[in-house]
Design a protein around this motif. Structure first.
Motif, short mmCIF file in Angstrom:
data_model
loop_
_atom_site.label_atom_id
_atom_site.label_comp_id
_atom_site.label_asym_id
_atom_site.label_seq_id
_atom_site.Cartn_x
_atom_site.Cartn_y
_atom_site.Cartn_z
N GLY A 16 0.82 -1.20 0.00
CA GLY A 16 0.00 0.00 0.00
C GLY A 16 0.85 1.25 0.00
N PRO A 17 0.24 2.42 0.23
CA PRO A 17 0.99 3.67 0.29
C PRO A 17 2.00 3.67 1.44
N LYS A 18 2.99 4.52 1.32
CA LYS A 18 4.09 4.55 2.27
C LYS A 18 3.62 4.77 3.71
N LYS A 19 2.79 5.78 3.95
CA LYS A 19 2.35 6.08 5.32
C LYS A 19 1.52 4.95 5.89
N PHE A 20 0.68 4.34 5.05
CA PHE A 20 -0.11 3.19 5.49
C PHE A 20 0.81 2.05 5.91
N MET A 21 1.82 1.77 5.10
CA MET A 21 2.74 0.67 5.38
C MET A 21 3.51 0.89 6.68
N GLU A 22 3.98 2.11 6.86
CA GLU A 22 4.74 2.42 8.07
C GLU A 22 3.88 2.27 9.32
N SER A 23 2.65 2.76 9.25
CA SER A 23 1.74 2.68 10.39
C SER A 23 1.38 1.24 10.71
N VAL A 24 1.04 0.46 9.69
CA VAL A 24 0.64 -0.93 9.90
C VAL A 24 1.82 -1.76 10.39
N TYR A 25 2.99 -1.51 9.82
CA TYR A 25 4.19 -2.24 10.25
C TYR A 25 4.45 -2.02 11.74
N ASP A 26 4.37 -0.77 12.18
CA ASP A 26 4.59 -0.46 13.60
C ASP A 26 3.56 -1.15 14.47
N ALA A 27 2.31 -1.20 14.00
CA ALA A 27 1.25 -1.86 14.77
C ALA A 27 1.52 -3.36 14.89
N LEU A 28 1.98 -3.96 13.81
CA LEU A 28 2.28 -5.40 13.83
C LEU A 28 3.41 -5.73 14.79
N ILE A 29 4.47 -4.94 14.74
CA ILE A 29 5.62 -5.19 15.61
C ILE A 29 5.24 -5.00 17.07
N SER A 30 4.46 -3.96 17.36
CA SER A 30 4.04 -3.72 18.74
C SER A 30 3.07 -4.80 19.22
N HIS A 31 2.39 -5.45 18.29
CA HIS A 31 1.47 -6.54 18.62
C HIS A 31 2.23 -7.84 18.93
N GLY A 32 3.51 -7.88 18.59
CA GLY A 32 4.31 -9.07 18.87
C GLY A 32 4.66 -9.90 17.66
N ILE A 33 4.32 -9.41 16.45
CA ILE A 33 4.69 -10.10 15.22
C ILE A 33 6.19 -9.92 14.99
N SER A 34 6.88 -10.99 14.64
CA SER A 34 8.30 -10.91 14.34
C SER A 34 8.53 -10.22 13.00
N LYS A 35 9.51 -9.33 12.95
CA LYS A 35 9.81 -8.66 11.68
C LYS A 35 10.25 -9.65 10.61
N ASP A 36 10.70 -10.83 11.02
CA ASP A 36 11.12 -11.85 10.06
C ASP A 36 9.96 -12.51 9.34
N THR A 37 8.73 -12.31 9.83
CA THR A 37 7.56 -12.88 9.16
C THR A 37 6.65 -11.80 8.59
N VAL A 38 7.21 -10.59 8.42
CA VAL A 38 6.48 -9.50 7.78
C VAL A 38 7.10 -9.26 6.40
N TYR A 39 6.33 -9.46 5.36
CA TYR A 39 6.79 -9.33 3.99
C TYR A 39 6.01 -8.20 3.33
N TYR A 40 6.68 -7.38 2.55
CA TYR A 40 5.98 -6.21 2.01
C TYR A 40 6.55 -5.78 0.67
N GLU A 41 5.75 -4.97 -0.01
CA GLU A 41 6.16 -4.41 -1.29
C GLU A 41 5.59 -3.01 -1.42
N PHE A 42 6.48 -2.07 -1.77
CA PHE A 42 6.05 -0.71 -2.07
C PHE A 42 5.81 -0.60 -3.57
N PHE A 43 4.73 0.04 -3.98
CA PHE A 43 4.53 0.32 -5.39
C PHE A 43 5.27 1.60 -5.78
N SER A 44 5.42 2.51 -4.85
CA SER A 44 6.18 3.74 -5.09
C SER A 44 6.37 4.46 -3.77
#
Length: 349
Positions: free
Chosen positions: A217-245
């Motif tokens: 998704g968009p950059k700000k969306f990705m950053e916000s969701v990523y932070d929420a996932l990590i704070s929830h206890g998701i390991s960064k090693d199991t978070v996969y992502y792609e920026f379109f721009s």
């Protein structure tokens, strides 16, 4: 890209998915089946006007008759810039029956179908395109699947019926849709919400901490969701992502984002503004470095395929991480797969 093997494909369908997103089905002119691909990968198109762009495949991997791409009409970012050339060409000019040149699927962002962990598919806006293909790959899976999509409102919500149909046929799949500017009531299936995706929501939904998480998704969306996932206890090693721009790496430490403030034997000078940035110990590409330092650059595939990030080199030299499929014009460089050699690199930016 004269040295790259494009194949001729015919547009067999053109379907409006939402206010700004339209899907195009592309079948080989030869009548052969399409090349295999993994859910999340993209194809490269050469349009009749010779513009080259990459688009994620949004169809199921089980369909071997055609590729479906789903393209958002890109408006002009501001009055000083034109609207998206390729997306508007596709929306306004391309018709059923027209021929488009296509390269075989590529890409390192795809669903791990061998994993048995719960799956979280999270998207914002047109970032839904790889997630739709992934959801199709999981439509008969026994894995718990959470499909979460955020967009402005119902008019801009693509594939809602497609997602709902898949969900109805598999009790392991649960979907939640967020609308930013349209008040909605949460129905009994907990499908619609208003607001943002945060840690509280992830806890409320009961997302397992051992989940495989895919983001687009968009950059700000990705950053916000990523932070929420990590704070929830998701390991960064199991978070996969792609920026379109407009994005690079999530979870980047502040000291890496601020490389421009460090002394360095390698410097990047921006010819149009006169600004000088210190490369420091940065190990990524020139495009990533520019994005991290808020320098406006054009990009699309980020793999040295489409040529969108080609930039004139005023002076200095670059080296490539991987050789371009088709070399840029003399005196130019592809920022997405290159880095500067020691010394000063002056770019026409």
């Amino acid at each position: 890209m004269s040295g790259v093997l494009f194949k001729r494909f015919r547009v067999t369908a053109k379907t409006r998915e939402s206010k700004f997103i339209t899907s195009f089905s592309l079948a080989p002119e030869s009548g052969e089946i399409i090349d295999e691909f993994k859910s999340g990968q993209y194809i490269t198109l050469r349009l009749p006007d010779q513009t080259i762009r990459t688009y994620t495949i949004s169809s199921s991997t089980k369909n071997r008759m055609d590729y479906r791409i789903s393209v958002k009409r890109e408006a002009a970012p501001d009055e000083s810039l034109p609207p998206g050339k390729a997306s508007n060409y596709l929306h306004d000019k391309i018709t059923i029956g027209e021929i488009i040149d296509v390269l075989s699927p590529k890409g390192d962002f795809y669903l791990d179908e061998q994993s048995t962990r719960p799956v979280l598919l999270m998207s914002g806006g047109v970032g839904i395109t790889p997630m739709i293909s992934m959801l199709h790959a999981l439509e008969s899976s026994n894995r718990p699947v959470y499909f979460i999509h955020a967009c402005k409102n119902s008019e801009e919500h693509a594939f809602i019926n497609e997602v709902s149909e898949i969900q109805e046929n598999n009790n392991n799949i649960r979907s939640v849709f967020f609308y930013r500017n349209e008040p909605t009531l949460i129905n009994k299936s907990y499908q619609h919400r208003q607001g943002s995706i945060d840690r509280q929501f992830l806890e409320e939904l009961g997302i397992p901490s051992e989940s495989d998480c895919y983001l687009c998704g968009p950059k700000k969306f990705m950053e916000s969701v990523y932070d929420a996932l990590i704070s929830h206890g998701i390991s960064k090693d199991t978070v996969y992502y792609e920026f379109f721009s407009g994005g690079t790496t999530l979870g980047q430490p502040a000291e890496i984002r601020l490389e421009a403030t460090k002394k360095s034997d390698t410097q990047i000078e921006l010819a149009k503004t006169g600004k000088t940035l210190n490369w420091g110990d940065f190990s990524g590409s020139l495009l990533e470095f520019m994005n991290l330092n808020d320098v406006a650059t054009s990009s699309s595939c980020r793999l040295g395929v489409c040529g969108t990030c080609e930039c004139r080199v005023v002076s200095g030299d670059v080296t490539y991480f991987t050789e371009p499929l088709d070399p840029p014009s003399e005196g130019h460089a592809l920022l997405c797969i290159s880095k500067p050699l020691k010394g000063k690199l002056v770019l026409d930016l």
